[in-house]
Scaffold this active site. Sequence first.
Site, PDB file in Angstrom:
ATOM      1  N   SER A 142      37.578  42.875  58.799  1.00  0.00           N
ATOM      2  CA  SER A 142      37.155  43.672  57.545  1.00  0.00           C
ATOM      3  C   SER A 142      37.538  43.172  56.553  1.00  0.00           C
ATOM      4  CB  SER A 142      37.760  44.951  57.806  1.00  0.00           C
ATOM      5  OG  SER A 142      37.602  45.873  56.478  1.00  0.00           O
ATOM      6  N   TYR A 155      44.773  50.963  58.876  1.00  0.00           N
ATOM      7  CA  TYR A 155      43.677  50.054  59.104  1.00  0.00           C
ATOM      8  C   TYR A 155      43.612  48.641  58.424  1.00  0.00           C
ATOM      9  CZ  TYR A 155      38.480  48.972  59.302  1.00  0.00           C
ATOM     10  OH  TYR A 155      37.563  48.441  59.615  1.00  0.00           O
TER      11      TYR A 155
END
Length: 259
Positions: A142, A155
């Site tokens: 990501s 995350y």
Amino acid sequence: MTQGEETALVTGAGRGLGRRAAVELARSGWKVALNGRSRSPLEETAEEIEALGGECLVAEGDVSDPQQVAAVVERTAESLSPVTVLVNNAARIGPARFQEDADPASWSGTLAVNLHGPQALCREVLPLMRQQGRGRIVNVVSGLAWMAFPRFNAYCTSKAALLQMTRCLAEELKQDPVQVMALDPGVMDTGMQADIRSLDAEQLGPVREQFLEMHNKGILRDPGDVAELVVTLAKREAEEDSGETFALRDLEKLRSAGR
């Protein structure tokens, strides 16, 4: 070995990028093992693949549990063939809290799925890939692996660690016929994004407006476009890919190189 004889294992295959990647891999000739924790969404993906004439296996299991990971890989090898393409896509986003407010179990759970799961899967498939003389591992990271983002500390941390794991594993595999790559999909129009938008302002604070604006302006990427990048990486056998990070902007260059 042709693609029709190879098997790809896709985690998080019940929705979003995982579903689209699984379908496109099947369309391109791979047999596909569909992994996720909930059977019903996986069966929906399987129906789409079977409608194309593809071969697949619903391989339900929790990637955060090493025993379940081992069982999924073994069942895939027995029912389809040993895994030669692994797409580590499964991920969870929470806890959407500042560090001091985050539940420790939720924090650990995010790392268990986003980092420990890919590590366990790599450990299980690597011996099979060496035996087959070919292997491609695609770890979905990501942009938050590079960018600090409030309230999504777990995350961000898990994706940064997965990126570094990819680089380290590539170094370990230099003498093997296995390449491991990171894929940065960008901000996609997926169920995860819908989950984020469903959180209230108390949980997300001012960043909630950013997520709503991206959705309202229609600038979220189609996961089907990113799935094409997954398939392109799976088809290649370029040693120089290993340890690199690829994004959608690289797709045309990769296609041209493959001609």
